[in-house]
Scaffold this motif. Sequence first.
Motif, short mmCIF file in Angstrom:
data_model
loop_
_atom_site.label_atom_id
_atom_site.label_comp_id
_atom_site.label_asym_id
_atom_site.label_seq_id
_atom_site.Cartn_x
_atom_site.Cartn_y
_atom_site.Cartn_z
N LEU A 1 20.56 -25.04 20.22
CA LEU A 1 21.33 -23.86 19.53
C LEU A 1 22.50 -23.92 19.92
CD1 LEU A 1 18.64 -21.11 20.71
CD2 LEU A 1 19.28 -21.98 18.29
N GLY B 1 22.99 -17.07 11.76
CA GLY B 1 24.00 -16.96 12.67
C GLY B 1 25.05 -16.38 12.61
N ASP C 1 24.69 -20.15 16.41
CA ASP C 1 23.29 -19.59 16.11
C ASP C 1 23.53 -18.32 16.91
OD1 ASP C 1 21.76 -21.61 15.03
OD2 ASP C 1 22.59 -22.78 16.73
N ARG D 1 22.14 -11.53 16.58
CA ARG D 1 22.75 -12.80 16.58
C ARG D 1 24.19 -12.68 17.62
NH1 ARG D 1 20.50 -17.51 14.80
NH2 ARG D 1 19.23 -17.35 13.36
N ASP E 1 14.60 -27.11 15.90
CA ASP E 1 15.51 -26.12 15.13
C ASP E 1 14.43 -25.01 14.47
OD1 ASP E 1 17.50 -27.26 15.51
OD2 ASP E 1 17.86 -28.20 13.82
#
Length: 445
Positions: free
Chosen positions: A3, A141, A155, A296, A341
């Motif tokens: 990430l 993100g 992200d 996020r 992912d």
Amino acid sequence: MPLKVAIVGGGVGGLTLAVALQHNPNLNVNVYERATELKEIGAVVGLAPNGLRTLEKLGVHEVLTDEVGWRNKNRIPMIFKHWKTGEILGQDLNHNVPEWRHQFARMHRAKLQKALLAHIPPKAIHLGKKAVNVEVDRSSGATVTFSDGTRVHADILIGADGIRSGVRGVFVPNHELVWNGDVVLRSTFDYSLVEDLKDIPQNSSHFTGPDGFFFGTRIGSDQFAVTASFTADPATDPEFNEPVWNAPASVETLREKFRASDWHPVVPQIIERVPWLRRYANVAGRELDQWTFADRVTLLGDAAHTHGGAFAAGASLAIDDAYTLSLAFDEVFPPTQVFSDQAATPELIARVLGLYERIRRPHAAKVLALVHQGKASAHKRFEQTRAGNPECDADFRKRIANRLDPVWLTEHDAERAFRTAAAEDLEDRRRASRGLAVQAPQARL
């Protein structure tokens, strides 16, 4: 693929977070700092036992040395003295700090910054990156645009860019920082300039007056630091009408505001040796309703809690924010488990940021509540003084003697708080998976 975590702000909080996240292979961490070079901003910084213990857990052992940080030989973190007589009016005391290396330490901010940078790969630090806009999408993100025209997609975005945070400004554009008129003057210099003075404080001494203070202390690297504050009256101090941050100031201002006829003799003696000054304004804002946006983006340090440096707690608060957020990452994305992912879902990221905010925001809210309560009381006293009804000496002494014990802040155990909250979070999810009602936090008290 790890990430991507973008940290906007290379101050104490942002650098601590970068250090704390380095060990987790599920994360690719980069810091974006607006300055074109990482150099000292500010002067002295204090680290309370909570901050020192956290940095020790993160392996930043340099700040635990006596060369970097000065620790009072009497093991009393702060002594409050009468501005005129020098009598001790009150003291902040340790409650459970048996180890010398965890005693409240005062150091030059550049030393702390250098210690943190030593634990971060240089390639992870990007300078000259002033964030001017953030776009966020819960499913994909956040994208940060910098003043040089470059853009970075991550992200997860962490706004650790200080009390005037540009990241916070995107999501909370109406957050107002209020100045209550306090003018703060700061300096650090070689201890040799004052060591011959008969009464030079060897233990951090806060000469406290009804409308201002003069704080003198030894700090690490054989230096001495001065922080002085007074409330500006627009009627008599028109030069201080506007708040400024890190601006040049004249030593003559110190001489005028802390005259020998009013203050304990050692105060003007120290002032005569001060080689330079910088001027700051204490500003503070209300408690934020939320720190996390679109699952996020989250805030950290002064960007999250605009408390204006109260309790000399800013650095330690930011350090514990960073550590708590790193523990939340480790809880959801354990370093021993590699996530793909597809496995690193928005829901898991939301859990990380939610757990962090759930733990840290109430703690910071208590700080802010006390800050605004103190500012309101100080403003009332100032107005009474202007009206010819100043606080009498007996009331002043009583007020200082009855100060709130800051142990809840200075010896706060961020890891214990996290472990408790993480266990509650786990129980909540287990109950939810069985179709049971989740307990309200109040029911757990």
